[in-house]
Design an enzyme around this catalytic site. Structure first.
Site, short mmCIF file in Angstrom:
data_model
loop_
_atom_site.label_atom_id
_atom_site.label_comp_id
_atom_site.label_asym_id
_atom_site.label_seq_id
_atom_site.Cartn_x
_atom_site.Cartn_y
_atom_site.Cartn_z
N HIS A 1 60.16 -46.69 50.90
CA HIS A 1 59.63 -47.99 50.63
C HIS A 1 58.80 -48.51 52.06
O HIS A 1 58.82 -49.59 52.13
CB HIS A 1 60.41 -48.76 49.84
CG HIS A 1 60.84 -48.07 48.77
ND1 HIS A 1 60.38 -48.67 47.57
CD2 HIS A 1 61.80 -47.16 48.37
CE1 HIS A 1 60.78 -48.07 46.58
NE2 HIS A 1 61.73 -46.79 47.10
N GLU B 1 65.31 -34.94 74.33
CA GLU B 1 65.85 -34.90 75.64
C GLU B 1 65.49 -33.16 76.05
O GLU B 1 65.17 -32.99 77.34
CB GLU B 1 66.97 -35.32 76.08
CG GLU B 1 66.83 -36.80 76.91
CD GLU B 1 68.39 -36.96 77.13
OE1 GLU B 1 68.48 -38.35 77.15
OE2 GLU B 1 69.34 -36.25 77.56
N LYS C 1 65.67 -46.15 85.50
CA LYS C 1 66.81 -46.41 86.41
C LYS C 1 66.34 -46.84 87.71
O LYS C 1 66.82 -47.97 88.46
CB LYS C 1 67.77 -45.33 86.40
CG LYS C 1 68.47 -45.13 85.18
CD LYS C 1 69.48 -43.83 85.42
CE LYS C 1 70.00 -43.40 84.13
NZ LYS C 1 70.64 -41.79 84.14
O1 PA5 Z 1 72.12 -35.97 77.38
C1 PA5 Z 1 72.60 -36.45 78.55
O2 PA5 Z 1 72.69 -35.83 79.49
C2 PA5 Z 1 72.38 -38.16 78.56
O3 PA5 Z 1 71.93 -38.55 77.33
C3 PA5 Z 1 73.45 -38.70 78.94
O4 PA5 Z 1 74.61 -38.32 77.92
C4 PA5 Z 1 73.40 -40.13 79.11
O5 PA5 Z 1 72.41 -40.58 79.92
C5 PA5 Z 1 74.71 -40.72 79.53
O6 PA5 Z 1 75.10 -40.34 80.95
P1 PA5 Z 1 76.62 -40.08 81.23
O7 PA5 Z 1 77.48 -39.52 80.30
O8 PA5 Z 1 76.61 -39.82 82.81
O9 PA5 Z 1 77.04 -41.85 81.23
#
Ligand code: PA5
Length: 447
Positions: free
Chosen positions: A308, A287, A422
């Site tokens: 494996h 990310e 989303k």
């Molecule tokens: O690193 C990030 O920002 C995302 O992976 C969030 O942790 C994830 O989308 C969950 O979001 P939230 O904590 O708002 O539910």
């Protein structure tokens, strides 16, 4: 301290190509330190370990005590950065079989809200039926569908099963100070709650209550975890020479490899307990770096298991990969290979050896074979799996990620790409406010 060895990438890229990155790495560290880089409103993670208020740690431990005293099972509802860090630490430190009601000491920690599987949620509901369970509802935005949906179901089951008053005691929210449905619900119901700092993004939040509360509930020492991270924080500042700074070395090595055409990094472990540490690492680097058409693809394998299955690809597939191995020096337990008079399995050559010695030779043999096969190798050595060293490892990777993102030329602290699915999902589910998107998407799929 945790050690990083990059000598086995030098058959593939000369030392000078790493050295050439030194000024960029130093610049990245300074940008992180003085907050002058992209995404500088999300660098609160940098000093969490050294600056976490002792009052907050006390409050986390007090809440953990309440959950431990009143629950056989605690469900962490969260997705992405809101669950991977705690899961990584809990699994790395737990007994492989009895981090559960079975050991009678610690509540079993289960996870939900990280998928939308009806079968998963049904089977979870069945499993916790008639068990004393609690919930830690974690969402920074407070509106994430996967987590909110699981929480809605779990909250109802908790209230039905344990009564409203007990539910109020064993449901804890970790969310934004003011915004989002999770905050509104927590305030209205009077749940205990913790705040996720504004300047810490989800994937960098394991050392906030997001990670610390579940880890404390599982029975682990969060003070040692923070101490390990704080010591790594000290070691990775701009005052440490480039060669002695593990985060700087890691960031430089992987960027040099990326520039030489190695587009995929495979994080390998030889301890199954580290499976979720790799999942956490994949989110952290994926990310943070995968944007603007750039980024090393973070993959992982559990070895020797995956030798494996994926071993063939790693040994002889497209030569666009490099491998980063997490090697654990000392294991917790001792198992010796017994001698056998009949030796039907032909294993007497191992008799008297520790199983870990066999594992270490598998590790060394694999490293040499992969290097021979054209896979550069970075090796990170962790003395043993306890809170302190895991704390160091976490911070080493976080700092390495911030540096690496800047060297790559991206903002490592945003994630604009995760919104795309989303929008489509809400349009397809007719969420109010998505009417226009719904029309567009329906005409697209009906074409
Ligand atoms: O690193 C990030 O920002 C995302 O992976 C969030 O942790 C994830 O989308 C969950 O979001 P939230 O904590 O708002 O539910």
């Amino acid at each position: 301290m945790i050690k990083i060895d990059i000598s086995r990438i030098l058959d593939f890229i000369p030392q000078s190509e790493i050295k050439v990155l030194e000024p960029q790495v130093k610049d990245a560290i300074l940008k992180l330190e003085n907050g002058s880089g992209a995404g500088n409103d999300f660098i609160g993670w940098m000093n969490l370990a050294s600056k976490t208020d002792s009052g907050l740690i006390d409050a986390i431990e007090d809440t953990a005590k309440v959950l431990r005293e009143n629950c056989e099972v605690v469900i962490v509802a969260g997705i992405g950065g809101s669950y991977l860090g705690s899961r990584a630490v809990i699994e790395a430190l737990s007994n492989s079989f009895s981090q559960s009601v079975l050991d009678g000491k610690n509540p079993q920690i289960l996870f939900a809200g990280h998928n939308i599987s009806e079968d998963y949620l049904f089977e979870l509901a069945e499993y916790i039926r008639n068990k004393k369970f609690g919930i830690i509802n974690i969402s920074k935005s407070g509106t994430t569908t996967e987590t909110a949906l699981a929480f809605r179901l779990l909250k109802k089951q908790c209230e039905d099963q344990r009564g409203k008053e007990m539910a109020r005691k064993v449901i804890v929210a970790i969310t934004d100070a003011k915004r989002g449905a999770a905050r509104i619900c927590a305030d209205k119901e009077g749940y205990r709650s913790f705040i996720i700092p504004d300047n810490v993004g989800g994937r960098f939040s394991v050392l906030t209550p997001v990670g610390l509360l579940p880890i404390a509930v599982a029975g682990f020492d969060i003070r040692h975890l923070l101490k390990g991270a704080a010591d790594m924080e000290t070691l990775t500042t701009s005052s440490t020479p480039f060669e002695d700074n593990p985060s700087a070395q890691y960031a430089a090595a992987r960027n040099a490899l990326y520039r030489s055409g190695k587009k995929i990094e495979i994080l390998a472990n030889y301890q199954p307990k580290l499976h979720y540490l790799s999942e956490w690492w994949k989110q952290l680097y994926g990310e943070s770096e995968g944007k603007d058409g750039k980024g090393i693809f973070p993959a992982s394998v559990d070895l020797s298991t995956d030798l494996h299955s994926m071993g063939q690809w790693i040994q002889e597939g497209e030569r666009t990969i490099f491998e980063t191995v997490i090697s654990v020096d000392k294991v917790k337990h001792s198992v010796l290979v017994p001698s056998d008079d009949e030796n039907l399995d032909g294993l007497n050559f191992l008799a008297g050896k520790h199983v870990d010695e066999v594992n270490k030779m598998a590790e060394l043999g694999t490293q040499l074979a992969h290097v021979d096969g054209g896979v550069p190798n970075i090796r990170i050595t962790v003395p043993e799996l306890n809170e302190y060293w895991i704390g160091q490892l976490i911070y080493m990777f976080e700092k390495g990620c911030g540096i690496s993102g800047y060297v790559l030329g991206v903002n490592p602290f945003n994630q604009p790409g995760v919104e795309a699915y989303k929008k489509n999902m809400f349009a397809l589910l007719n969420k109010p406010g998505y009417e226009e998107e719904s029309k567009k998407i329906l005409s697209r799929i009906n074409k």
